[in-house]
Design a protein around this motif. Structure first.
Motif, short mmCIF file in Angstrom:
data_model
loop_
_atom_site.label_atom_id
_atom_site.label_comp_id
_atom_site.label_asym_id
_atom_site.label_seq_id
_atom_site.Cartn_x
_atom_site.Cartn_y
_atom_site.Cartn_z
N ARG A 68 0.83 -1.20 0.00
CA ARG A 68 0.00 0.00 0.00
C ARG A 68 0.87 1.25 0.00
NH1 ARG A 68 -3.31 0.70 5.17
NH2 ARG A 68 -1.29 1.44 5.86
N GLU A 69 1.87 1.28 0.85
CA GLU A 69 2.73 2.45 0.93
C GLU A 69 3.52 2.65 -0.36
OE1 GLU A 69 2.70 4.85 3.31
OE2 GLU A 69 0.95 3.68 3.91
N ALA A 70 4.00 1.57 -0.95
CA ALA A 70 4.73 1.67 -2.22
C ALA A 70 3.81 2.21 -3.31
CB ALA A 70 5.30 0.32 -2.62
N TYR A 71 2.56 1.76 -3.33
CA TYR A 71 1.59 2.24 -4.32
C TYR A 71 1.35 3.73 -4.15
CZ TYR A 71 -2.84 3.00 -6.69
OH TYR A 71 -3.82 3.49 -7.49
N ILE A 72 1.14 4.16 -2.90
CA ILE A 72 0.87 5.58 -2.62
C ILE A 72 2.06 6.44 -3.04
CG2 ILE A 72 0.56 7.25 -0.75
CD1 ILE A 72 -1.15 5.06 0.65
N LYS A 73 3.26 6.02 -2.68
CA LYS A 73 4.45 6.79 -3.05
C LYS A 73 4.63 6.84 -4.56
CE LYS A 73 6.95 6.28 1.24
NZ LYS A 73 8.12 5.76 1.93
N GLY A 74 4.39 5.74 -5.24
CA GLY A 74 4.51 5.70 -6.70
C GLY A 74 3.48 6.59 -7.37
N TYR A 75 2.27 6.57 -6.85
CA TYR A 75 1.21 7.40 -7.41
C TYR A 75 1.56 8.88 -7.23
CZ TYR A 75 -3.45 8.83 -8.78
OH TYR A 75 -4.51 9.39 -9.44
N LYS A 76 2.02 9.24 -6.04
CA LYS A 76 2.40 10.63 -5.78
C LYS A 76 3.54 11.07 -6.70
CE LYS A 76 0.95 11.02 -0.96
NZ LYS A 76 1.41 11.21 0.43
N LEU A 77 4.50 10.19 -6.91
CA LEU A 77 5.60 10.51 -7.81
C LEU A 77 5.09 10.74 -9.23
CD1 LEU A 77 8.62 10.87 -8.35
CD2 LEU A 77 8.78 8.38 -8.61
N GLY A 78 4.16 9.92 -9.67
CA GLY A 78 3.57 10.09 -10.99
C GLY A 78 2.85 11.43 -11.13
N VAL A 79 2.12 11.81 -10.09
CA VAL A 79 1.41 13.09 -10.12
C VAL A 79 2.41 14.25 -10.15
CG1 VAL A 79 -0.09 14.63 -8.78
CG2 VAL A 79 -0.69 12.20 -9.04
N LYS A 80 3.46 14.16 -9.34
CA LYS A 80 4.48 15.21 -9.33
C LYS A 80 5.16 15.32 -10.69
CE LYS A 80 5.61 14.98 -4.41
NZ LYS A 80 6.62 14.58 -3.43
N THR A 81 5.41 14.18 -11.32
CA THR A 81 6.02 14.17 -12.65
C THR A 81 5.12 14.86 -13.65
OG1 THR A 81 7.15 12.10 -12.14
CG2 THR A 81 6.97 12.67 -14.45
#
Length: 87
Positions: A68-81
């Motif tokens: 779950r935490e990896a998914y959240i961090k990855g999603y946030k990184l995608g949004v920042k990108t």
């Protein structure tokens, strides 16, 4: 509503299902690990086997939290990108 947002909301987007290559690699590793575990278990008496399984259950219960935490961090990184693209 945007197509991708609608699909995401409705559960039509499933990246896990698209991980065929990784799943094949996972299946191979799982078979190898299962053999290793079975060989190890044979070396233990019944009490030690039970203790080993309790330890495994605790490790396994942590895995969804990690995912779950990896998914959240990855999603946030995608949004920042994506936000950076529009700067």
């Amino acid at each position: 509503m945007s197509g991708i947002l609608k699909d995401l909301y409705e559960g039509n987007i499933n990246p896990y299902a698209e991980m065929k290559i990784a799943l094949d690699e996972y299946a191979l590793e799982l078979r190898e690990m299962t053999k290793t575990e079975e060989n190890f278990i044979k070396k233990l008496d019944e009490n030690m086997q039970n203790e080993f399984y309790k330890i495994l259950e605790r490790w396994i219960s942590l895995y969804p939290l990690e995912l779950r935490e990896a998914y959240i961090k990855g999603y946030k990184l995608g949004v920042k990108t994506m936000a950076e693209v529009y700067k």
